[in-house]
Design a protein around this motif. Structure first.
Motif, PDB file in Angstrom:
ATOM      1  N   HIS A 270      -5.665   4.978   4.081  1.00 14.56           N
ATOM      2  CA  HIS A 270      -5.232   5.526   2.797  1.00 14.56           C
ATOM      3  C   HIS A 270      -6.253   6.584   2.391  1.00 14.56           C
ATOM      4  N   ALA A 271      -5.993   7.827   2.755  1.00 17.87           N
ATOM      5  CA  ALA A 271      -6.978   8.885   2.544  1.00 17.87           C
ATOM      6  C   ALA A 271      -7.289   9.103   1.071  1.00 17.87           C
ATOM      7  N   PHE A 272      -6.317   8.938   0.192  1.00 18.49           N
ATOM      8  CA  PHE A 272      -6.512   9.200  -1.229  1.00 18.49           C
ATOM      9  C   PHE A 272      -6.970   7.974  -2.019  1.00 18.49           C
ATOM     10  N   PHE A 273      -7.134   6.826  -1.347  1.00 19.82           N
ATOM     11  CA  PHE A 273      -7.485   5.591  -2.068  1.00 19.82           C
ATOM     12  C   PHE A 273      -8.994   5.571  -2.287  1.00 19.82           C
ATOM     13  N   SER A 274      -9.435   6.239  -3.360  1.00 22.59           N
ATOM     14  CA  SER A 274     -10.849   6.526  -3.588  1.00 22.59           C
ATOM     15  C   SER A 274     -11.628   5.382  -4.235  1.00 22.59           C
ATOM     16  N   ASP A 275     -10.976   4.252  -4.503  1.00 23.19           N
ATOM     17  CA  ASP A 275     -11.648   3.111  -5.130  1.00 23.19           C
ATOM     18  C   ASP A 275     -10.869   1.856  -4.756  1.00 23.19           C
ATOM     19  N   ILE A 276     -11.513   0.688  -4.854  1.00 26.32           N
ATOM     20  CA  ILE A 276     -10.787  -0.547  -4.587  1.00 26.32           C
ATOM     21  C   ILE A 276      -9.862  -0.907  -5.742  1.00 26.32           C
ATOM     22  N   SER A 277     -10.027  -0.270  -6.878  1.00 25.01           N
ATOM     23  CA  SER A 277      -9.170  -0.485  -8.038  1.00 25.01           C
ATOM     24  C   SER A 277      -8.043   0.544  -8.039  1.00 25.01           C
ATOM     25  N   VAL A 278      -6.805   0.080  -7.967  1.00 22.00           N
ATOM     26  CA  VAL A 278      -5.678   1.013  -7.955  1.00 22.00           C
ATOM     27  C   VAL A 278      -5.586   1.768  -9.280  1.00 22.00           C
ATOM     28  N   GLN A 279      -6.018   1.136 -10.374  1.00 20.72           N
ATOM     29  CA  GLN A 279      -6.003   1.814 -11.667  1.00 20.72           C
ATOM     30  C   GLN A 279      -6.994   2.977 -11.692  1.00 20.72           C
ATOM     31  N   LYS A 280      -8.192   2.782 -11.118  1.00 22.71           N
ATOM     32  CA  LYS A 280      -9.185   3.860 -11.080  1.00 22.71           C
ATOM     33  C   LYS A 280      -8.743   5.003 -10.177  1.00 22.71           C
ATOM     34  N   VAL A 281      -8.080   4.686  -9.090  1.00 26.58           N
ATOM     35  CA  VAL A 281      -7.558   5.729  -8.213  1.00 26.58           C
ATOM     36  C   VAL A 281      -6.646   6.649  -9.002  1.00 26.58           C
ATOM     37  N   GLU A 282      -5.833   6.062  -9.846  1.00 24.21           N
ATOM     38  CA  GLU A 282      -4.920   6.851 -10.677  1.00 24.21           C
ATOM     39  C   GLU A 282      -5.671   7.642 -11.746  1.00 24.21           C
ATOM     40  N   GLN A 283      -6.646   7.009 -12.385  1.00 26.90           N
ATOM     41  CA  GLN A 283      -7.341   7.629 -13.508  1.00 26.90           C
ATOM     42  C   GLN A 283      -8.264   8.769 -13.096  1.00 26.90           C
ATOM     43  N   PHE A 284      -8.876   8.699 -11.902  1.00 29.12           N
ATOM     44  CA  PHE A 284      -9.873   9.694 -11.499  1.00 29.12           C
ATOM     45  C   PHE A 284      -9.262  11.043 -11.184  1.00 29.12           C
ATOM     46  N   GLY A 285      -7.977  11.071 -10.889  1.00 29.89           N
ATOM     47  CA  GLY A 285      -7.300  12.345 -10.730  1.00 29.89           C
ATOM     48  C   GLY A 285      -7.259  12.883  -9.315  1.00 29.89           C
ATOM     49  N   GLU A 286      -6.423  13.897  -9.128  1.00 33.57           N
ATOM     50  CA  GLU A 286      -6.139  14.435  -7.806  1.00 33.57           C
ATOM     51  C   GLU A 286      -7.356  15.069  -7.152  1.00 33.57           C
ATOM     52  N   SER A 287      -8.170  15.783  -7.917  1.00 34.98           N
ATOM     53  CA  SER A 287      -9.333  16.448  -7.331  1.00 34.98           C
ATOM     54  C   SER A 287     -10.313  15.437  -6.746  1.00 34.98           C
ATOM     55  N   TYR A 288     -10.543  14.349  -7.465  1.00 29.97           N
ATOM     56  CA  TYR A 288     -11.458  13.318  -6.981  1.00 29.97           C
ATOM     57  C   TYR A 288     -10.903  12.651  -5.729  1.00 29.97           C
ATOM     58  N   ARG A 289      -9.595  12.347  -5.753  1.00 30.04           N
ATOM     59  CA  ARG A 289      -8.974  11.721  -4.591  1.00 30.04           C
ATOM     60  C   ARG A 289      -9.071  12.622  -3.354  1.00 30.04           C
ATOM     61  N   THR A 290      -8.912  13.922  -3.563  1.00 26.58           N
ATOM     62  CA  THR A 290      -8.979  14.860  -2.438  1.00 26.58           C
ATOM     63  C   THR A 290     -10.390  14.943  -1.873  1.00 26.58           C
ATOM     64  N   ALA A 291     -11.391  14.938  -2.743  1.00 26.13           N
ATOM     65  CA  ALA A 291     -12.774  14.972  -2.273  1.00 26.13           C
ATOM     66  C   ALA A 291     -13.092  13.723  -1.458  1.00 26.13           C
ATOM     67  N   HIS A 292     -12.592  12.579  -1.916  1.00 22.02           N
ATOM     68  CA  HIS A 292     -12.786  11.342  -1.150  1.00 22.02           C
ATOM     69  C   HIS A 292     -12.107  11.444   0.207  1.00 22.02           C
ATOM     70  N   ALA A 293     -10.895  11.978   0.227  1.00 22.85           N
ATOM     71  CA  ALA A 293     -10.152  12.094   1.487  1.00 22.85           C
ATOM     72  C   ALA A 293     -10.909  12.947   2.493  1.00 22.85           C
ATOM     73  N   ALA A 294     -11.491  14.067   2.025  1.00 20.43           N
ATOM     74  CA  ALA A 294     -12.231  14.948   2.933  1.00 20.43           C
ATOM     75  C   ALA A 294     -13.420  14.211   3.546  1.00 20.43           C
TER      76      ALA A 294
END
Length: 414
Positions: free
Chosen positions: A65-89
């Motif tokens: 799950h490249a965009f799953f930037s935290d173990i909390s699904v709520q935080k993944v949603e709250q941190f936003g697309e830019s943060y998720r993309t940086a985690h994926a990279a």
């Protein structure tokens, strides 16, 4: 077109149970053009003397799950697309350095990330994605907690479908078909549904079967018409059996598999992608990382039966693929999945799980996960013999002298 010759290699082709010595491989551009025991001569080619080391296909992680930037699904949603993309990279870069030249994103990945990888804006493995996961209301794709009221907007004014960064809530045949078509329209390589309860979701028990038969069959039919397939998140044996019976090609996790269900899956020719490492890490670190108590309990319940489930799969001859499912900072433990599987499977079985079996499951047989003429040039040179010591592949790339992805040298040590 750039040419590379790998000379004097001990070759594991991804399909067989042994290596061929003194082999040579010619790469032109992004494809393997020739595999031969005789010397290969090609004008202008760069020659890499493998020196008798093992040349093998790049590895495949069939559940990320490249965009799953935290173990909390709520935080993944709250941190936003830019943060998720940086985690994926960061995560995908780590995977490539470990020798994973292909990953299969089973929830959240999208065309934008796939295009960024293809265009070289970020460095990572070959990328296949399911788009947003399809879940029923109150299913494993829900991120709303028990006290929350509905708050998402519809995709359009004529549909009741709701969505988050990682999943789509779709109920009934109409919405399931519409959501499936929408993900396929956006380039999804396959479709994933939530077939049972899960660990990270806040409100569904892990034993719960999810989606009706007519909904699952409708989704599967849309995939077949698109010449692709559906996969299903399932932990309990009951959910595994019904999803396979209703036409699902692959099961994600299959953690609580019993012997009877394993036999059924094997007889139907379906695939399973176990993911032990995420459960082990959540059991060990979940509380410190802020995993909610109710989710921690589900993780511990799933982990308690995971190894036994693998034994049933092996005994039945189920076609098993490699996957990790790591969330947030846990991505660093990707290679440990190899170590965990060594409790049940032999080195050659794990090598097949890392190469040819997931390629077959993904309908990419002969293109990835193998060394053969016409396949994509995704190759590893291993300093040692992974057929005898698979731990060489579990060291975060330390024993990889060369990593070639799509004909591009990512790493090379003379």
């Amino acid at each position: 077109m750039a040419r590379l010759i790998f000379r004097n290699a001990r070759l594991f082709d991804g399909r067989s149970d042994r290596c061929e010595s003194a082999m040579n491989v010619l790469v032109e551009g992004d494809r393997i053009q020739q595999v031969s025991s005789a010397p290969i001569i090609a004008d202008g080619a760069t020659v890499i003397d493998v020196g008798g080391r093992t040349l093998m296909p790049g590895m495949i992680d069939a559940h990320v799950h490249a965009f799953f930037s935290d173990i909390s699904v709520q935080k993944v949603e709250q941190f936003g697309e830019s943060y998720r993309t940086a985690h994926a990279a960061r995560m995908l870069g780590h995977a490539l350095k470990c020798g994973f030249t292909t990953v299969r994103d089973t929830g959240g990945g999208n065309y934008g990330l796939a295009r960024a990888l293809a265009d070289g804006l970020i460095q990572g493995p070959r990328f296949f994605y399911s788009g947003k996961v399809l879940s029923m209301t109150g299913g494993h794709g829900e991120i709303r907690d028990i006290w929350e009221r509905p708050r998402y907007e519809s995709i359009c004014s004529c549909a009741g479908t709701v969505f988050s960064a990682l999943g789509v809530i779709a109920d009934g045949i109409y919405d399931c078909v519409k959501a499936t078509r929408e993900e396929l329209r956006q380039g999804a390589h396959f479709i994933k549904i939530m077939g049972s309860g899960g660990v990270a979701s806040p409100t569904d028990p892990i034993w719960m079967n999810q989606y009706r038969e007519d909904e699952i069959r409708a989704i599967v039919n849309e995939c077949v018409e698109r010449r692709t397939y559906a996969t299903a998140h399932c932990h309990p044996a009951a959910a595994v059996r019904r999803c396979v019976e209703f036409g699902v090609r692959c099961i994600e996790h299959g953690t609580l598999m019993d012997a009877e269900t394993a036999d059924f899956v094997a007889d139907r020719g379906a695939y399973v992608v176990p993911t032990l490492i995420i459960l082990e890490q959540l059991v060990e670190l979940g509380r410190k990382m802020g995993f909610p108590p109710q989710n921690q309990q589900k993780a511990e319940a799933a982990w308690s039966g995971a190894i036994e489930g693998l034994r049933h799969m092996r005994a039945a001859g189920v076609k098993v693929c490699f996957g990790t499912d790591l969330l947030g900072d846990l991505y660093k433990h990707q290679c440990r999945e190899i170590t965990l599987r060594s409790e049940v499977f032999t080195a050659i079985e794990i090598l097949h799980q890392l190469t040819s079996i997931p390629a077959e499951m993904m309908m990419l047989e002969g293109q990835i996960g193998c060394i053969s003429e016409g396949a994509f040039a995704d190759l590893l040179v291993v300093d040692g013999d992974p057929l005898q010591d698979v731990s060489l592949l579990a060291a975060d790339g330390a024993y990889l002298r060369t990593i070639l992805r799509n004909g591009e040298l990512i790493k090379h040590v003379d």
